[in-house]
Design a protein around this motif. Structure first.
Motif, PDB file in Angstrom:
ATOM      1  N   GLU A 194       5.740   1.581   9.203  1.00  0.00           N
ATOM      2  CA  GLU A 194       6.863   1.601   8.457  1.00  0.00           C
ATOM      3  C   GLU A 194       5.466   1.439   7.208  1.00  0.00           C
ATOM      4  N   GLU A 195       4.606   1.826   6.864  1.00  0.00           N
ATOM      5  CA  GLU A 195       3.428   2.795   6.120  1.00  0.00           C
ATOM      6  C   GLU A 195       4.321   4.416   6.132  1.00  0.00           C
ATOM      7  N   ARG A 196       3.929   4.589   7.303  1.00  0.00           N
ATOM      8  CA  ARG A 196       4.695   6.084   6.505  1.00  0.00           C
ATOM      9  C   ARG A 196       5.792   6.210   6.892  1.00  0.00           C
ATOM     10  N   GLU A 197       6.673   5.355   6.692  1.00  0.00           N
ATOM     11  CA  GLU A 197       8.247   5.592   5.469  1.00  0.00           C
ATOM     12  C   GLU A 197       7.728   5.438   4.098  1.00  0.00           C
ATOM     13  N   GLN A 198       6.816   4.478   3.836  1.00  0.00           N
ATOM     14  CA  GLN A 198       7.093   4.284   2.020  1.00  0.00           C
ATOM     15  C   GLN A 198       6.061   5.428   1.782  1.00  0.00           C
ATOM     16  N   SER A 199       5.065   5.984   2.685  1.00  0.00           N
ATOM     17  CA  SER A 199       4.406   7.320   1.960  1.00  0.00           C
ATOM     18  C   SER A 199       5.154   8.044   1.714  1.00  0.00           C
ATOM     19  N   LEU A 200       6.341   8.236   2.224  1.00  0.00           N
ATOM     20  CA  LEU A 200       7.325   9.204   1.682  1.00  0.00           C
ATOM     21  C   LEU A 200       8.053   9.506  -0.219  1.00  0.00           C
ATOM     22  N   GLY A 201       7.549   8.015  -0.626  1.00  0.00           N
ATOM     23  CA  GLY A 201       6.992   7.740  -1.349  1.00  0.00           C
ATOM     24  C   GLY A 201       6.277   8.905  -2.720  1.00  0.00           C
ATOM     25  N   LEU A 202       4.985   9.373  -1.790  1.00  0.00           N
ATOM     26  CA  LEU A 202       5.057  10.153  -2.783  1.00  0.00           C
ATOM     27  C   LEU A 202       5.216  11.908  -2.983  1.00  0.00           C
ATOM     28  N   TYR A 203       5.759  12.108  -2.126  1.00  0.00           N
ATOM     29  CA  TYR A 203       6.536  13.570  -2.150  1.00  0.00           C
ATOM     30  C   TYR A 203       7.725  13.191  -3.278  1.00  0.00           C
ATOM     31  N   ARG A 204       8.202  12.296  -2.596  1.00  0.00           N
ATOM     32  CA  ARG A 204       9.748  12.211  -3.688  1.00  0.00           C
ATOM     33  C   ARG A 204       9.896  11.737  -5.263  1.00  0.00           C
ATOM     34  N   ALA A 205       8.158  11.700  -5.087  1.00  0.00           N
ATOM     35  CA  ALA A 205       8.334  11.114  -6.763  1.00  0.00           C
ATOM     36  C   ALA A 205       7.646  12.678  -6.942  1.00  0.00           C
TER      37      ALA A 205
END
Length: 285
Positions: A194-205
């Motif tokens: 679940e955190e792995r999916e959340q972490s995509l927020g950095l690159y998307r930001a």
């Protein structure tokens, strides 16, 4: 591939290559190697006649509340990956080989180390500059290779080398990412699915910052707000910084036009118990 555990053997190996007229690249790592580290090694193998990597989890760059004890250590796998990358030698010292009892001689980092990571992690860069300076003394290489993902660290090392007249060329190599954009990091293995999916927020930001710039946005506060919105949409609420600064001196400004060397977006945020960093140089048309 030769493996050295003591300073003198590693130093003599590098000197022998240099005396023979060979260029030598050094690739400093803390182990737990991923494809990003391997890319650094492969770049050194391509660019230099000989390559030596280092594996050393440096205690002086960790604060007491950080993850020194649990930092992943995968030495055998690391050696196999470096050997496959055709690295010539590896320096794997113990802590007492690198730091004498009562060690107290540190290299103070330059001013570029003070904001952002330096503010969040006091004394971190003092540990980085000290260990890198020691490695450059022990291993008198002609070139050294660092990753763009740790951008402020790379700039700190470049500045230290320039100010202290180290006879070594620093090359900053591109960030290596997963297919979905997540920057490779040894700490990614801490993440749950679940955190792995959340972490995509950095690159998307970071991508949101680039999109705002591409649309003509010049106000840095607005670009940073777009980055924070994306992070929060990924349930990333603990944000150390999400900023756009000058890519040379890492200083802030109000508008992109005020940045002399072009903008870079930098993010540090926590996903679960794992702290992640990422960055992207922004292209201004």
């Amino acid at each position: 591939m030769q493996t050295f555990h003591d300073k003198e053997s590693a130093r003599q190996w590098v000197w022998a290559q240099r005396m023979a007229g060979q260029t030598v690249g050094v690739v400093p790592t803390m182990g737990a190697l991923h494809d990003g580290h391997v890319a650094l090694a492969e770049r050194s193998v391509t660019a230099c006649d000989r390559t030596i990597a280092t594996i050393f989890v440096n205690p002086t760059q960790f604060a007491p509340n950080e993850d020194l004890a649990r930092y992943p250590r995968t030495l055998q796998q690391d050696l196999e990956r470096l050997n496959a990358a055709e690295v010539d030698a590896v320096f794997v010292p113990a802590v007492d080989e690198m730091y004498l009892p009562g060690f107290a001689s540190y290299v103070l980092p330059p001013a570029i180390a003070e904001p952002w990571e330096g503010a969040q992690r006091p004394d971190h860069y003092r540990g980085v500059t000290t260990i890198v300076a020691k490695l450059f003394h022990i291993l008198p290489a002609s070139h050294a290779f660092f990753g763009h993902k740790d951008y402020q660290q790379a700039r700190v090392i470049q500045q230290m080398v320039a100010e202290l007249d180290f006879a070594i060329e620093i090359e900053i190599c591109p960030t290596v990412r997963e297919p979905d954009g997540l920057a490779l990091s040894s700490r990614n293995r801490y993440l749950t699915s679940e955190e792995r999916e959340q972490s995509l927020g950095l690159y998307r930001a970071l991508q949101a910052a680039q999109a705002a710039v591409a649309e003509g946005e010049d106000r840095i506060a607005e670009i940073e707000s777009a980055m924070r919105d994306v992070l929060k949409n990924h349930q990333i609420d603990r944000i150390d910084y999400a900023i756009v600064v000058d890519s040379h001196d890492l200083q802030p400004a109000k508008r992109l036009a005020e940045l002399s060397e072009g903008p870079i977006a930098l993010i540090a945020a926590h996903v679960g118990t794992t702290r992640l960093i990422d960055n992207l140089k922004l292209v201004v048309k």
